[in-house]
Design a protein around this motif. Structure first.
Motif, mmCIF file in Angstrom:
data_model
loop_
_atom_site.group_PDB
_atom_site.id
_atom_site.type_symbol
_atom_site.label_atom_id
_atom_site.label_comp_id
_atom_site.label_asym_id
_atom_site.label_seq_id
_atom_site.Cartn_x
_atom_site.Cartn_y
_atom_site.Cartn_z
ATOM 1 N N ASN A 282 0.823 -1.203 0.000
ATOM 2 C CA ASN A 282 0.000 0.000 0.000
ATOM 3 C C ASN A 282 0.862 1.260 0.000
ATOM 4 O OD1 ASN A 282 -2.631 -0.916 -0.144
ATOM 5 N ND2 ASN A 282 -2.747 -1.318 2.028
ATOM 6 N N MET A 283 1.931 1.229 0.782
ATOM 7 C CA MET A 283 2.827 2.375 0.834
ATOM 8 C C MET A 283 3.477 2.617 -0.526
ATOM 9 S SD MET A 283 6.468 2.640 2.726
ATOM 10 C CE MET A 283 6.974 1.378 1.585
ATOM 11 N N LEU A 284 3.781 1.540 -1.257
ATOM 12 C CA LEU A 284 4.466 1.673 -2.544
ATOM 13 C C LEU A 284 3.592 2.362 -3.577
ATOM 14 C CD1 LEU A 284 6.191 -1.818 -2.773
ATOM 15 C CD2 LEU A 284 7.143 0.320 -1.932
ATOM 16 N N LYS A 312 13.170 -0.487 2.311
ATOM 17 C CA LYS A 312 13.339 -0.808 3.727
ATOM 18 C C LYS A 312 11.985 -0.873 4.440
ATOM 19 C CE LYS A 312 16.432 1.503 6.062
ATOM 20 N NZ LYS A 312 17.075 2.598 6.834
ATOM 21 N N LEU A 313 11.147 0.156 4.238
ATOM 22 C CA LEU A 313 9.855 0.196 4.911
ATOM 23 C C LEU A 313 8.935 -0.920 4.416
ATOM 24 C CD1 LEU A 313 9.107 4.027 5.080
ATOM 25 C CD2 LEU A 313 9.727 2.509 6.961
ATOM 26 N N PHE A 318 5.987 -5.585 5.936
ATOM 27 C CA PHE A 318 5.559 -6.934 5.621
ATOM 28 C C PHE A 318 5.993 -7.918 6.707
ATOM 29 C CE2 PHE A 318 6.170 -11.039 3.365
ATOM 30 C CZ PHE A 318 4.836 -11.272 3.040
ATOM 31 N N ALA A 319 7.185 -7.713 7.242
ATOM 32 C CA ALA A 319 7.710 -8.622 8.273
ATOM 33 C C ALA A 319 6.882 -8.591 9.557
ATOM 34 C CB ALA A 319 9.167 -8.273 8.580
ATOM 35 N N ILE A 320 6.201 -7.481 9.828
ATOM 36 C CA ILE A 320 5.351 -7.405 11.025
ATOM 37 C C ILE A 320 4.300 -8.508 11.005
ATOM 38 C CG2 ILE A 320 3.595 -5.996 12.200
ATOM 39 C CD1 ILE A 320 5.191 -3.525 11.357
ATOM 40 N N LEU A 321 3.767 -8.796 9.817
ATOM 41 C CA LEU A 321 2.794 -9.882 9.686
ATOM 42 C C LEU A 321 3.453 -11.223 9.400
ATOM 43 C CD1 LEU A 321 0.067 -8.110 7.499
ATOM 44 C CD2 LEU A 321 0.090 -8.397 9.978
ATOM 45 N N PHE A 489 16.466 2.055 11.386
ATOM 46 C CA PHE A 489 16.268 3.411 10.871
ATOM 47 C C PHE A 489 17.493 4.278 11.126
ATOM 48 C CE2 PHE A 489 11.769 2.189 11.846
ATOM 49 C CZ PHE A 489 11.357 2.117 10.525
ATOM 50 N N ASN A 490 17.844 5.092 10.121
ATOM 51 C CA ASN A 490 18.930 6.057 10.332
ATOM 52 C C ASN A 490 18.395 7.306 11.025
ATOM 53 O OD1 ASN A 490 17.715 7.720 8.307
ATOM 54 N ND2 ASN A 490 18.837 6.619 6.706
#
Length: 512
Positions: A282-284, A312-313, A318-321, A489-490
């Motif tokens: 969705n972000m993409l 990165k985001l 995606f990894a959260i799920l 995160f930087n």
């Protein structure tokens, strides 16, 4: 509104859509699986499997029109957008007709010794194939309208249409449960009908709201523009076809050696993976137009910055799920489906792992495409995704288990395709590989491995059940979030997150 603010607003609309459609879609899959049964669900997966890939094909092909529209918007050239749209309409109608003819011609090959389908279901399978061709035809025709909506960054309308499509599919599933005629054929009719309905809705909206979506082929057809779009879209299409043939070909190969039941397991994994990918993708949809516009305005430094942050985001979201799912796959599938097909657990885990690897370079393809240098990447990816078919066949012919399909796919996507994408981005966009590894690759992989390790510790010491699901999810995600904010995160990204959080809190206080 600032670029970052616009991305945040559009991402919000898309997550609103996702929050509604994911639950509808997952429930729809459960209803369809139980209505059709594992065998017919597997037939739909292998024969009509192209439908599950149409979203990818649609997005990849829309990238051509969207790239030229966004680039023109970055230049501030509105007249050129009208020319681009009309030439894109002509191109995609031509592609749609050619693809439909090729697919119908290929049917005779598929149903004469290639597909392993029970004799009494051959006729229904042929009907599903025809409906798949119809869906493919109208999906390709829809591409220019999808591109226009994305180019205008109109994610609110995109979200509304997506919700409507999910609701229509749910209604279709509920009707099929109580149908007296062949449920598989009826499902194919509904899926083709929904595709046509979505085309009509998008077409009417774009013609009414966007000046460049007025069709006048006689006036706006331009040979140079058509040649440029055809070249770019052609190479995008080559890459898309390679992926489509690779995935559908893999389904056909395992169907040939293991039957339709194995396709039911594969279809379950694909459905779940697609819904979970929506969380990060969705972000993409909000970010990709910005990447191309930055290149169009000549700001390549900003383009690379947005691109790397996007990959990165996308991975981290995606990894959260994916992480809790990878740990508790058997129990989650039992909660979701009444009857879990054999191999569904194994296939679903592999599909999640492959999808995680894809996220690591997910925006770099858009970045390379923004420069117009998409030929080498699409050609390589098309070949790389198709070649494994010639590896699957001797393996399965010699008794190897079905999971080897995904072992090869994981190596292919994770190392070969990702590695070449990085090389191409360095060659055409000036990407610093060391910077990418330090700021994207290592933080993402490190956070995931550590949280998976903590989660699997809980998994090993407790019995299967809801309590273990909650505890393993809690401990894995707590570890993941701590690692993510400490290492992933930087400084600049942390500052943006803190600023965004403060802004949201201030708005909430004002509303109260």
């Amino acid at each position: 509104m600032s670029t970052s603010g616009n991305i945040i607003k559009n991402t919000g609309f898309l997550y609103m859509k996702m929050g509604i459609t994911v639950f509808i879609s997952l429930y729809t899959t459960r209803v369809i699986l139980n209505a059709l049964g594992a065998s017919d669900f597997g037939i739909y997966g292998v024969v009509g499997g192209a439908i599950t890939m149409l979203g990818f094909l649609n997005g990849a092909m829309a990238g051509a029109t969207q790239r030229f529209m966004n680039y023109s918007a970055g230049e501030g050239n509105e007249t050129k957008q009208l020319t681009i749209f009309n030439n894109s309409i002509l191109l995609h109608w031509s592609i749609a007709v050619i693809v439909a003819i090729l697919l119908e011609s290929a049917m005779f090959v598929f149903f004469n010794g290639v597909l392993n389908i029970e004799p009494d279901r051959i006729e229904a399978a042929k009907w599903i194939y025809h409906f798949t061709v119809i869906s493919t035809l109208f999906t390709i025709i829809t591409v220019p309208y999808d591109a226009a909506i994305n180019a205008h960054e109109n994610m609110l309308y995109y979200a509304i249409v997506g919700i409507l499509e999910s609701v229509l599919k749910l209604i279709a599933a509920l009707i099929i449960v109580h149908a007296c005629i062949d449920k598989l054929i009826l499902y194919g009719i509904f899926m083709a009908g929904i595709t046509i309905t979505m085309l009509i809705i998008k077409q009417l909206y774009c013609r009414k709201h966007y000046v460049e979506c007025q069709i006048n082929l006689k006036r706006y057809i331009d040979r140079k523009t058509l040649k440029d779009i055809t070249s770019f879209a052609g190479w995008n299409f080559v890459g898309s076809i390679g992926t489509l043939l690779g995935n559908c070909g893999g389904s056909i190969v395992i169907n040939h050696y293991f039957g339709t039941a194995i396709n039911a397991a594969e279809n379950v994994g694909s459905q779940l993976r697609g819904q979970m990918l929506a969380f990060s993708n969705n972000m993409l949809k909000a970010l990709n137009p910005v990447i191309v516009k930055k290149e169009g305005s000549g700001d390549r430094t900003a383009m690379l910055k947005f691109s790397l942050t996007g990959s990165k985001l996308s991975y981290l979201l995606f990894a959260i799920l994916a992480i809790p799912f990878l740990i508790e796959t058997p129990y989650i599938l039992k909660l979701w489906l009444k009857n879990v097909p054999d191999w569904a657990v194994c296939f679903s885990r592999f599909q999640m792992a492959v999808a995680l690897m894809e996220q690591l370079t997910i925006t770099l393809g858009t970045t390379i495409g923004a420069t117009g240098k998409n030929k080498e990447l699409n050609l390589f990816c098309s070949v790389a995704r198709f070649v494994p078919l010639f590896i699957y066949i001797p393996l399965f012919a010699n008794g190897f288990q079905p999971y080897w399909l995904y072992v090869i796919m994981f190596v292919n996507f994770g190392f070969i395709i990702n590695g070449f994408t990085l090389y191409q981005c360095k060659k055409f966009c000036g990407l610093n590989i060391h910077y990418y590894c330090k700021n994207v690759l290592f933080p993402c992989i490190g956070c995931s491995l550590l949280s998976l390790g903590i989660g699997f510790t809980t998994y090993l010491f407790l019995d299967e059940g809801f309590v273990r699901l909650i505890l393993s999810t809690f401990f894995s995600l707590i570890t993941y979030f701590l690692c993510m904010f400490a290492f992933a995160f930087n400084k600049e990204e942390k500052h943006i997150i803190h600023s965004l959080s403060d802004s949201i809190l201030r708005k909430l206080k004002i509303k109260r």
